[in-house]
Design an enzyme around this catalytic site. Structure first.
Site, PDB file in Angstrom:
ATOM      1  N   SER A   1     -40.269  26.320  -9.055  1.00  0.00           N
ATOM      2  CA  SER A   1     -41.030  26.855  -8.020  1.00  0.00           C
ATOM      3  C   SER A   1     -40.739  27.807  -7.212  1.00  0.00           C
ATOM      4  O   SER A   1     -41.280  28.749  -6.432  1.00  0.00           O
ATOM      5  CB  SER A   1     -41.476  25.512  -7.081  1.00  0.00           C
ATOM      6  OG  SER A   1     -40.099  25.199  -6.277  1.00  0.00           O
TER       7      SER A   1
ATOM      8  N   ASP B   1     -45.469  23.262   0.252  1.00  0.00           N
ATOM      9  CA  ASP B   1     -45.833  23.124  -1.114  1.00  0.00           C
ATOM     10  C   ASP B   1     -45.783  21.482  -1.355  1.00  0.00           C
ATOM     11  O   ASP B   1     -45.114  21.094  -1.837  1.00  0.00           O
ATOM     12  CB  ASP B   1     -44.753  23.750  -1.921  1.00  0.00           C
ATOM     13  CG  ASP B   1     -45.560  23.600  -3.701  1.00  0.00           C
ATOM     14  OD1 ASP B   1     -46.425  23.532  -3.887  1.00  0.00           O
ATOM     15  OD2 ASP B   1     -44.593  23.896  -4.405  1.00  0.00           O
TER      16      ASP B   1
ATOM     17  N   ALA C   1     -38.545  19.130  -1.626  1.00  0.00           N
ATOM     18  CA  ALA C   1     -37.928  18.816  -2.845  1.00  0.00           C
ATOM     19  C   ALA C   1     -38.547  19.290  -3.913  1.00  0.00           C
ATOM     20  O   ALA C   1     -39.597  19.408  -4.133  1.00  0.00           O
ATOM     21  CB  ALA C   1     -37.546  17.335  -2.887  1.00  0.00           C
ATOM     22  N   PRO C   2     -37.532  19.747  -5.095  1.00  0.00           N
ATOM     23  CA  PRO C   2     -35.874  19.469  -5.193  1.00  0.00           C
ATOM     24  C   PRO C   2     -35.503  20.771  -4.302  1.00  0.00           C
ATOM     25  O   PRO C   2     -34.266  20.955  -4.382  1.00  0.00           O
ATOM     26  CB  PRO C   2     -35.922  19.717  -6.714  1.00  0.00           C
ATOM     27  CG  PRO C   2     -36.897  20.231  -7.258  1.00  0.00           C
ATOM     28  CD  PRO C   2     -38.210  20.088  -6.174  1.00  0.00           C
ATOM     29  N   GLY C   3     -36.365  21.853  -3.944  1.00  0.00           N
ATOM     30  CA  GLY C   3     -35.577  22.663  -3.023  1.00  0.00           C
ATOM     31  C   GLY C   3     -35.534  24.418  -3.387  1.00  0.00           C
ATOM     32  O   GLY C   3     -34.982  25.110  -2.922  1.00  0.00           O
ATOM     33  N   GLY C   4     -36.414  24.379  -4.373  1.00  0.00           N
ATOM     34  CA  GLY C   4     -36.868  26.105  -4.667  1.00  0.00           C
ATOM     35  C   GLY C   4     -37.143  26.887  -3.749  1.00  0.00           C
ATOM     36  O   GLY C   4     -36.629  28.006  -3.272  1.00  0.00           O
TER      37      GLY C   4
ATOM     38  N   ASP D   1     -41.481  11.960   5.726  1.00  0.00           N
ATOM     39  CA  ASP D   1     -42.777  12.286   5.230  1.00  0.00           C
ATOM     40  C   ASP D   1     -43.193  13.653   5.811  1.00  0.00           C
ATOM     41  O   ASP D   1     -43.286  13.727   6.999  1.00  0.00           O
ATOM     42  CB  ASP D   1     -44.022  11.353   5.381  1.00  0.00           C
ATOM     43  CG  ASP D   1     -45.363  11.412   4.679  1.00  0.00           C
ATOM     44  OD1 ASP D   1     -45.528  12.538   4.409  1.00  0.00           O
ATOM     45  OD2 ASP D   1     -45.906  10.417   4.482  1.00  0.00           O
TER      46      ASP D   1
ATOM     47  N   LYS E   1     -53.092  22.903  -4.249  1.00  0.00           N
ATOM     48  CA  LYS E   1     -53.526  22.353  -5.594  1.00  0.00           C
ATOM     49  C   LYS E   1     -54.984  22.223  -5.742  1.00  0.00           C
ATOM     50  O   LYS E   1     -55.720  21.278  -4.900  1.00  0.00           O
ATOM     51  CB  LYS E   1     -52.767  20.895  -5.920  1.00  0.00           C
ATOM     52  CG  LYS E   1     -51.334  20.929  -5.332  1.00  0.00           C
ATOM     53  CD  LYS E   1     -50.381  21.874  -5.796  1.00  0.00           C
ATOM     54  CE  LYS E   1     -49.050  21.638  -5.279  1.00  0.00           C
ATOM     55  NZ  LYS E   1     -48.051  22.908  -5.682  1.00  0.00           N
TER      56      LYS E   1
END
Length: 343
Positions: free
Chosen positions: A184, A268, A211-214, A250, A297
């Site tokens: 990402s 995202d 997460a995961p942090g891109g 959250d 999305k």
């Protein structure tokens, strides 16, 4: 004056692009593999429209007055392309670098074929017109105006459209950073490039659904301080870097309480488009950030209906934005990316 264009797009998005241009009084003529042929009256008038060509969401390149070329072999196609180029320049003396691009839709075999023809064309051009051939610069310059050059777009193995003026919509294939926690990272890097704005040293960044942090990693690389919000785990450098604070909660329930707006909101989250739009409306109307980049999305939703909602003058995001761009990135799949500056 009537202008005809080939507007290219991601494979299988031809019908969606045709519907998008109909929103702005551009006439759809025909569909081809990886693009559509379109037409409008008076180019000067069109520049004054709400959405300029390069800001169409699903467009990638715009080729002006394209010429269709077909042949039975690589060599015969190459010869036709060379003859077209020579006829176009005529007696003109070319002394400055000029743009050149051979491209195709997302089909890997067709892309490889385009490269084969390009190599063949370049080799023959070096023999015929060495000085001019050496001035060629690959790609379409990313500018607001059409660039002159030689642009070939393959719609089949032995057929292509040729144009001498083209416009880049901005999408670019980015290079992966081996240290990035996820792919990402490519999307946010491309978004920064297209938007023309990016975090700088000491900026504050809120990354929702980190997460995961891109995306957090991308902002951190630029010297920003990131609050990464996600119940999931961060990975690699994003997990251990002192400039990234991981808040395990959250992202949809997070409330911004600082008196000063964050410099950036990144978002995202895998969620329904309406949920993300409501979230963005809250952030923008409350002026909790100065700039934002968010992915939506699309899934089974109608992408044109989504564009209408985003740009709606009353209930959309447009009333809260000084700048708003909506683009399907090169690295996007079934999603679109929103980039903007808050009023």
């Amino acid at each position: 004056m009537t202008t005809t264009t080939l507007i290219t797009c991601k494979k299988d998005y031809e019908k969606i692009l045709a519907r998008e241009i109909s929103l702005y009084d551009i006439n759809f003529l025909n569909k081809c593999h990886g693009g559509i042929l379109a037409q409008w009256q008076n180019q000067i008038l069109f520049k004054q429209c709400e959405i300029p060509l390069r800001n169409l969401c699903f467009a990638r390149q715009v080729l002006e007055n394209p010429v269709f070329v077909c042949a039975t072999s690589v060599n015969s196609l190459t010869e036709k392309l060379i003859n077209l180029f020579i006829a176009h320049i005529g007696q003109e003396r070319i002394v400055a670098p000029w743009a050149r691009l051979f491209s195709s839709s997302g089909n890997e075999q067709l892309a490889h074929h385009a490269k084969t023809v390009e190599k063949n064309w370049s080799n023959k051009m070096l023999k015929k017109m060495s000085r001019i051939a050496k001035l060629a610069k690959k790609d379409i310059p990313c500018t607001p105006e059409f660039s002159e050059g030689f642009f070939v777009y393959f719609t089949g193995f032995n057929q292509a459209f040729v144009s001498f003026k083209a416009l880049c919509a901005g999408q670019q294939r980015m290079q992966m950073d081996p240290a990035a926690p996820s792919r990402s990272y490519l999307k946010i890097e491309e978004a920064f490039k297209i938007f023309g704005h990016q975090p700088i040293s000491n900026d504050t960044v809120i990354d929702l659904g980190a997460a995961p942090g891109g995306w957090s990693y991308s902002a951190m690389k630029r010297g920003a301080y990131v609050t990464a919000i996600d119940n999931g785990l961060l990975k690699g450098v994003a997990r251990s870097n002192k400039n990234i604070y991981h808040l395990k909660t959250d992202a949809l329930k997070y409330r911004y309480i600082d008196r000063r707006p964050a410099d950036w909101l990144l978002c995202d989250i895998i969620e329904k488009p309406e949920v993300i739009l409501n979230l963005l409306r809250k952030w923008l109307s409350q002026k909790w950030c100065r700039y934002f980049i968010a992915n939506i999305k699309v899934g089974k939703n109608d992408p044109i209906l989504l564009l209408r909602k985003i740009r709606d003058a009353k209930g959309g995001l447009l009333p809260h934005c000084k700048i708003l761009r909506v683009k399907q990135l090169y690295h996007d799949r079934e999603e679109i990316t929103l980039m903007g500056q808050v009023k």
